[in-house]
Design a protein around this motif. Structure first.
Motif, PDB file in Angstrom:
ATOM      1  N   MET A   1      69.788   5.946  -1.445  1.00  0.00           N
ATOM      2  CA  MET A   1      68.509   6.064  -0.786  1.00  0.00           C
ATOM      3  C   MET A   1      68.632   7.066   0.364  1.00  0.00           C
ATOM      4  SD  MET A   1      66.369   3.070   1.031  1.00  0.00           S
ATOM      5  CE  MET A   1      64.667   3.113   0.719  1.00  0.00           C
ATOM      6  N   ASN A   2      67.664   7.906   0.499  1.00  0.00           N
ATOM      7  CA  ASN A   2      67.657   8.918   1.547  1.00  0.00           C
ATOM      8  C   ASN A   2      67.268   8.271   2.875  1.00  0.00           C
ATOM      9  OD1 ASN A   2      67.470  11.161   3.116  1.00  0.00           O
ATOM     10  ND2 ASN A   2      66.026  12.237   1.796  1.00  0.00           N
ATOM     11  N   LYS A   3      68.128   8.358   3.856  1.00  0.00           N
ATOM     12  CA  LYS A   3      67.882   7.764   5.179  1.00  0.00           C
ATOM     13  C   LYS A   3      67.265   8.752   6.159  1.00  0.00           C
ATOM     14  CE  LYS A   3      69.836   3.814   4.284  1.00  0.00           C
ATOM     15  NZ  LYS A   3      69.217   2.536   4.342  1.00  0.00           N
ATOM     16  N   GLU A   4      67.100  10.015   5.747  1.00  0.00           N
ATOM     17  CA  GLU A   4      66.538  11.050   6.627  1.00  0.00           C
ATOM     18  C   GLU A   4      65.020  10.850   6.708  1.00  0.00           C
ATOM     19  OE1 GLU A   4      66.258  15.869   6.970  1.00  0.00           O
ATOM     20  OE2 GLU A   4      67.634  14.990   5.540  1.00  0.00           O
ATOM     21  N   LEU A   5      64.558  10.366   7.840  1.00  0.00           N
ATOM     22  CA  LEU A   5      63.144  10.041   7.992  1.00  0.00           C
ATOM     23  C   LEU A   5      62.335  11.151   8.654  1.00  0.00           C
ATOM     24  CD1 LEU A   5      63.484   6.311   9.073  1.00  0.00           C
ATOM     25  CD2 LEU A   5      63.019   7.226   6.802  1.00  0.00           C
ATOM     26  N   VAL A   6      63.004  12.107   9.246  1.00  0.00           N
ATOM     27  CA  VAL A   6      62.304  13.201   9.905  1.00  0.00           C
ATOM     28  C   VAL A   6      62.845  14.511   9.347  1.00  0.00           C
ATOM     29  CG1 VAL A   6      61.777  14.308  12.097  1.00  0.00           C
ATOM     30  CG2 VAL A   6      62.034  11.841  12.009  1.00  0.00           C
ATOM     31  N   ARG A   7      61.991  15.207   8.613  1.00  0.00           N
ATOM     32  CA  ARG A   7      62.377  16.524   8.101  1.00  0.00           C
ATOM     33  C   ARG A   7      61.118  17.342   7.834  1.00  0.00           C
ATOM     34  NH1 ARG A   7      63.100  16.257   1.846  1.00  0.00           N
ATOM     35  NH2 ARG A   7      62.217  14.223   1.466  1.00  0.00           N
ATOM     36  N   ASN A   8      61.258  18.617   7.902  1.00  0.00           N
ATOM     37  CA  ASN A   8      60.152  19.532   7.686  1.00  0.00           C
ATOM     38  C   ASN A   8      59.921  19.676   6.185  1.00  0.00           C
ATOM     39  OD1 ASN A   8      58.194  21.443   7.895  1.00  0.00           O
ATOM     40  ND2 ASN A   8      59.512  23.059   8.670  1.00  0.00           N
ATOM     41  N   ILE A   9      58.708  19.336   5.721  1.00  0.00           N
ATOM     42  CA  ILE A   9      58.415  19.468   4.299  1.00  0.00           C
ATOM     43  C   ILE A   9      57.389  20.561   4.020  1.00  0.00           C
ATOM     44  CG2 ILE A   9      59.039  17.113   3.720  1.00  0.00           C
ATOM     45  CD1 ILE A   9      56.032  16.441   3.771  1.00  0.00           C
ATOM     46  N   GLY A  10      56.938  21.225   5.036  1.00  0.00           N
ATOM     47  CA  GLY A  10      55.968  22.293   4.861  1.00  0.00           C
ATOM     48  C   GLY A  10      55.446  22.744   6.205  1.00  0.00           C
ATOM     49  N   SER A  11      54.650  23.782   6.178  1.00  0.00           N
ATOM     50  CA  SER A  11      54.067  24.269   7.414  1.00  0.00           C
ATOM     51  C   SER A  11      52.752  24.971   7.106  1.00  0.00           C
ATOM     52  CB  SER A  11      55.027  25.234   8.124  1.00  0.00           C
ATOM     53  OG  SER A  11      55.227  26.374   7.336  1.00  0.00           O
ATOM     54  N   CYS A  12      51.975  25.175   8.111  1.00  0.00           N
ATOM     55  CA  CYS A  12      50.739  25.930   7.963  1.00  0.00           C
ATOM     56  C   CYS A  12      50.525  26.748   9.231  1.00  0.00           C
ATOM     57  CB  CYS A  12      49.552  25.010   7.698  1.00  0.00           C
ATOM     58  SG  CYS A  12      49.128  23.936   9.060  1.00  0.00           S
ATOM     59  N   THR A  13      49.769  27.792   9.083  1.00  0.00           N
ATOM     60  CA  THR A  13      49.455  28.629  10.232  1.00  0.00           C
ATOM     61  C   THR A  13      47.940  28.629  10.423  1.00  0.00           C
ATOM     62  OG1 THR A  13      49.344  30.599   8.847  1.00  0.00           O
ATOM     63  CG2 THR A  13      51.442  30.130   9.919  1.00  0.00           C
ATOM     64  N   VAL A  14      47.520  28.758  11.637  1.00  0.00           N
ATOM     65  CA  VAL A  14      46.098  28.783  11.963  1.00  0.00           C
ATOM     66  C   VAL A  14      45.669  30.234  12.063  1.00  0.00           C
ATOM     67  CG1 VAL A  14      44.376  28.100  13.660  1.00  0.00           C
ATOM     68  CG2 VAL A  14      46.310  26.609  13.196  1.00  0.00           C
ATOM     69  N   ASP A  15      44.652  30.612  11.287  1.00  0.00           N
ATOM     70  CA  ASP A  15      44.195  32.002  11.325  1.00  0.00           C
ATOM     71  C   ASP A  15      42.846  32.161  12.014  1.00  0.00           C
ATOM     72  OD1 ASP A  15      42.455  30.951   9.447  1.00  0.00           O
ATOM     73  OD2 ASP A  15      43.185  32.169   7.789  1.00  0.00           O
ATOM     74  N   ASN A  16      42.238  31.047  12.429  1.00  0.00           N
ATOM     75  CA  ASN A  16      40.962  31.064  13.150  1.00  0.00           C
ATOM     76  C   ASN A  16      39.843  31.755  12.383  1.00  0.00           C
ATOM     77  OD1 ASN A  16      41.840  29.639  15.435  1.00  0.00           O
ATOM     78  ND2 ASN A  16      42.792  31.480  16.251  1.00  0.00           N
ATOM     79  N   LEU A  17      39.885  31.705  11.049  1.00  0.00           N
ATOM     80  CA  LEU A  17      38.829  32.325  10.255  1.00  0.00           C
ATOM     81  C   LEU A  17      37.500  31.606  10.454  1.00  0.00           C
ATOM     82  CD1 LEU A  17      37.953  34.449   8.204  1.00  0.00           C
ATOM     83  CD2 LEU A  17      38.701  32.880   6.385  1.00  0.00           C
ATOM     84  N   PHE A  18      37.551  30.283  10.513  1.00  0.00           N
ATOM     85  CA  PHE A  18      36.316  29.525  10.675  1.00  0.00           C
ATOM     86  C   PHE A  18      36.015  29.306  12.148  1.00  0.00           C
ATOM     87  CE2 PHE A  18      37.550  28.440   6.392  1.00  0.00           C
ATOM     88  CZ  PHE A  18      36.348  28.597   5.723  1.00  0.00           C
ATOM     89  N   ALA A  19      34.730  29.481  12.490  1.00  0.00           N
ATOM     90  CA  ALA A  19      34.304  29.284  13.869  1.00  0.00           C
ATOM     91  C   ALA A  19      33.728  27.886  14.066  1.00  0.00           C
ATOM     92  CB  ALA A  19      33.269  30.338  14.261  1.00  0.00           C
ATOM     93  N   LYS A  20      32.959  27.420  13.096  1.00  0.00           N
ATOM     94  CA  LYS A  20      32.318  26.105  13.173  1.00  0.00           C
ATOM     95  C   LYS A  20      32.274  25.497  11.779  1.00  0.00           C
ATOM     96  CE  LYS A  20      29.445  27.270  17.135  1.00  0.00           C
ATOM     97  NZ  LYS A  20      28.109  27.350  17.677  1.00  0.00           N
ATOM     98  N   LEU A  21      31.960  24.225  11.713  1.00  0.00           N
ATOM     99  CA  LEU A  21      31.939  23.518  10.434  1.00  0.00           C
ATOM    100  C   LEU A  21      30.591  23.590   9.719  1.00  0.00           C
ATOM    101  CD1 LEU A  21      33.997  20.362  11.426  1.00  0.00           C
ATOM    102  CD2 LEU A  21      34.775  22.415  10.228  1.00  0.00           C
ATOM    103  N   THR A  22      29.557  24.063  10.426  1.00  0.00           N
ATOM    104  CA  THR A  22      28.254  24.177   9.790  1.00  0.00           C
ATOM    105  C   THR A  22      27.787  25.617   9.835  1.00  0.00           C
ATOM    106  OG1 THR A  22      27.172  23.615  11.867  1.00  0.00           O
ATOM    107  CG2 THR A  22      27.503  21.833  10.281  1.00  0.00           C
ATOM    108  N   PRO A  23      27.228  26.154   8.792  1.00  0.00           N
ATOM    109  CA  PRO A  23      27.072  25.524   7.488  1.00  0.00           C
ATOM    110  C   PRO A  23      28.434  25.336   6.811  1.00  0.00           C
ATOM    111  CG  PRO A  23      26.443  27.815   7.342  1.00  0.00           C
ATOM    112  CD  PRO A  23      26.735  27.530   8.783  1.00  0.00           C
ATOM    113  N   ALA A  24      28.514  24.317   5.988  1.00  0.00           N
ATOM    114  CA  ALA A  24      29.773  24.008   5.309  1.00  0.00           C
ATOM    115  C   ALA A  24      30.165  25.157   4.375  1.00  0.00           C
ATOM    116  CB  ALA A  24      29.620  22.725   4.507  1.00  0.00           C
ATOM    117  N   ALA A  25      31.449  25.459   4.348  1.00  0.00           N
ATOM    118  CA  ALA A  25      31.961  26.527   3.489  1.00  0.00           C
ATOM    119  C   ALA A  25      32.019  26.045   2.045  1.00  0.00           C
ATOM    120  CB  ALA A  25      33.344  26.958   3.950  1.00  0.00           C
ATOM    121  N   GLU A  26      31.587  26.890   1.132  1.00  0.00           N
ATOM    122  CA  GLU A  26      31.669  26.611  -0.299  1.00  0.00           C
ATOM    123  C   GLU A  26      32.377  27.785  -0.961  1.00  0.00           C
ATOM    124  OE1 GLU A  26      27.848  25.914  -2.008  1.00  0.00           O
ATOM    125  OE2 GLU A  26      27.350  24.345  -0.568  1.00  0.00           O
TER     126      GLU A  26
END
Length: 126
Positions: A1-26
């Motif tokens: 059993m893997n005892k390693e409970l903290v590890r990096n499984i991915g990442s994301c970067t913020v590009d600030n493309l969206f300014a607001k949530l409305t109107p919703a993006a489709e």
């Protein structure tokens, strides 16, 4: 059993493309016209639909009168042999400073106003 409970499984970067949530993006699929040289269009590229063949090109491309129609959702590499297929946002509220147009072209207030009919809105962000 893997005892390693903290590890990096991915990442994301913020590009600030969206300014607001409305109107919703489709999203929807787009066909981007092949070019004279292989080019990678980045996420956030404004695309215009050609009146001649109904394919998309980067907004501000010379030789055609285009109206901005959508915003590219992911990076797409367009070759010289065949058109490329990508995903774009047909509507949404976008950060004016994060969108991309053709080199040497500056989006005008009239361009932004024309895109409003597609529910594409641009907002300044800090």
């Amino acid at each position: 059993m893997n005892k390693e409970l903290v590890r990096n499984i991915g990442s994301c970067t913020v590009d600030n493309l969206f300014a607001k949530l409305t109107p919703a993006a489709e999203t929807f699929g787009v066909t981007i016209r092949k070019g004279d040289a292989e080019t990678t269009y980045k996420r956030g590229t404004v695309l215009g639909m050609s009146d001649t063949d109904s394919k998309y090109v980067i907004f501000g491309t010379g030789g055609e009168t285009l109206t901005g129609h959508c915003i590219l959702a992911d990076d797409v590499t367009v070759g010289t042999d065949a058109d490329a297929v990508g995903v774009a946002y047909r509507c949404g509220n976008f950060n004016r400073a994060a969108v991309i147009v053709a080199d040497g072209y500056t989006m005008t207030a009239a361009d932004e106003d024309a895109m409003r009919k597609y529910d594409i809105i641009f907002t300044d962000m800090m």
